[in-house]
Design an enzyme around this catalytic site. Sequence first.
Site, PDB file in Angstrom:
ATOM      1  N   HIS B 135       0.905  -1.106  -0.075  1.00  0.00           N
ATOM      2  CA  HIS B 135      -0.149   0.108   0.013  1.00  0.00           C
ATOM      3  C   HIS B 135       0.947   1.166  -0.152  1.00  0.00           C
ATOM      4  CE1 HIS B 135      -2.915   2.977   1.764  1.00  0.00           C
ATOM      5  NE2 HIS B 135      -3.850   2.115   1.349  1.00  0.00           N
ATOM      6  N   ASP B 213       3.235  -4.624   7.939  1.00  0.00           N
ATOM      7  CA  ASP B 213       2.027  -3.872   7.751  1.00  0.00           C
ATOM      8  C   ASP B 213       0.651  -4.559   8.120  1.00  0.00           C
ATOM      9  OD1 ASP B 213      -0.293  -2.304   7.150  1.00  0.00           O
ATOM     10  OD2 ASP B 213       0.393  -1.755   5.230  1.00  0.00           O
ATOM     11  N   GLN B 216      -4.698  -5.572   7.063  1.00  0.00           N
ATOM     12  CA  GLN B 216      -5.560  -6.415   6.639  1.00  0.00           C
ATOM     13  C   GLN B 216      -5.465  -7.621   7.604  1.00  0.00           C
ATOM     14  OE1 GLN B 216      -7.711  -5.498   4.359  1.00  0.00           O
ATOM     15  NE2 GLN B 216      -6.859  -3.616   3.500  1.00  0.00           N
ATOM     16  N   LYS B 239     -10.496  -0.572  10.443  1.00  0.00           N
ATOM     17  CA  LYS B 239     -10.653  -1.940   9.367  1.00  0.00           C
ATOM     18  C   LYS B 239     -11.024  -3.242  10.473  1.00  0.00           C
ATOM     19  CE  LYS B 239      -7.256  -0.696   6.117  1.00  0.00           C
ATOM     20  NZ  LYS B 239      -8.059  -0.025   4.893  1.00  0.00           N
ATOM     21  N   CYS B 377      -4.575   2.487  -3.738  1.00  0.00           N
ATOM     22  CA  CYS B 377      -3.347   3.140  -2.998  1.00  0.00           C
ATOM     23  C   CYS B 377      -2.257   2.109  -3.280  1.00  0.00           C
ATOM     24  CB  CYS B 377      -3.754   3.424  -1.637  1.00  0.00           C
ATOM     25  SG  CYS B 377      -4.840   4.580  -1.394  1.00  0.00           S
TER      26      CYS B 377
END
Lengths: 154, 419
Positions: B135, B213, B216, B239, B377
């Site tokens: 991202h 990261d 998700q 999220k 993104c």
Amino acid sequence: MFDDLRDLYQEVILDHGRRPRHARRLEVFDATAKGDNPMCGDRVQVWVHRDADGRIAETGFEARGCAISVASADLMAEVVNGRSDEDVKALAEKFRDLARTGTTDAQTDAQDEALERLRPLAGVHEFPSRVKCATLPWHALLAALQGRSEASSE
Amino acid sequence: MNVTTRPSVSDAAVLDVARIRAEFPILGQTVRGKPLVYLDSAASAQKPRAVIDAMVGAMETQYANVHRGLHWMSERTTDAYEAARAAVARLINAADAAEVVFVRNSTEAINLVAHSFGRGVLRPGQAVVVSEMEHHSNFVPWQMLRDAHGIELRVAPITEAGELDMAALERLLGDGRVGLVAITHMSNVLGTYTPAERIARLAHAHGARVLFDGSQAVVHRRIDVHAIGADFYAFTGHKLYGPTGIGVLWGRRELLEAMPPFLGGGDMISSVSIERSTWAGVPHKFEAGTPAILEAIGLGAAVGFVEDIGYEAIAAHEASLTDHALARLAAIEGVQVIGRAQDRGGVISFTLDRAHPHDIATLLDRQGIAVRAGHHCAEPLMHRLGVSSTARASFGIYTTHAEIDALATALARVREFFA
């Protein structure tokens, strides 16, 4: 299932989106500029060839985008033929009104065949996120006519 | 928040979707006269009653600023804020709640590391490795560090299947100059999980630290930062069924302690004189200014909500949804699913031969179906895939098989529309 979307995707838009007539890079041209929509990745490049009087003799484009943006670029290339820069600028302003509000100054418009040709794109005004799809090619064209290589984003 | 006293379905590892949906008030809404089919959870998830109530309840009954009041309201609010930190620490198996830094979102978490670890610990001439499927939030901060601090930025490629190319990653680490590997734990475009444990082992073997990261991944799988071997782990609250404006940077305590502060101001100091200031300990050193108090409390409630359901049930439900969606999409002529990683989750990007992703999204919206269309993104990944944009359907704990059927039915009609 999508009958109510026929206002946005009128037959002329589907047709020009699928089979654009002016989607080509001009070999001989006087001006070119790119337009980018950084929000979605859409991209268009416009080439303009002028005649001896400085009017637009031919416009070609390459677009990476949705049906609306391709159809808008194609109809634009069609209607700007034979026009002076001043004329194109005035038409671009009217088209921007049309895309944003769904209407333009009726008195002038009735006389303007070009605007009638573009009217099927008026449906985008109900889709705020899609207005720029329709106006991006015009930004690129105006940039080219003004000697800039990139359209400034709104 | 006591998770053991509430009824739990995690034992059976079966998710009662109807019961879960009842917890999300927004899912009863109609859009354009149609029941909402929300398939954009990877962009932001909807909020359960528990989160809404926790935030409203805090405002109605026990709100004040944290860490500075000598009065009842401030003490209670501080307790609730720090309880949220403890809940997050428990969720990801952090050794110590002090290793959990509250930030605004994943973007800020990564910028914090790029600034404080990047400038404070890495030396010019060292390198940072990211992957092709990051991202922008795990790309741009490192480009900025490269330009400002003389750090080389290396990009690990992905394979044709959309998986991280581990052999290429190993080659990029070969010269021993890499100080940090910063890689997604789950692609927001391809749904690919990266093999976090292997990446961490590889990075450590070459003297590099590793940041994941997890924006998700943490939504779909239990994250154990120690089992993974992570040095930093970043994710965002919104999220994970929590509110916007709150995110998490977890870091190993010794690393956080060695790093200079990110932002300066109130709440992050030990003492301030006209000549100089000294910093508070971790995590407060990194939390300058009044934090997102209500949002942290909301995130704490979201963590409790997810733990009550249990990751086992969540993962099983989402695996079933993903299999169903891949099968239904494969059966539609002209649909191409982007990425076919072995280990993947409920984020599915696709294209349709006759319609641009924006046109797909506009048509689906008319059926009340919310999907994302665009570059997500992740422009470097789009470039690698040779597409300008994709449509993306992504699932949450409230997603049903019937909603995926609705998507598939509508997609087939979209193709007819553009025939």
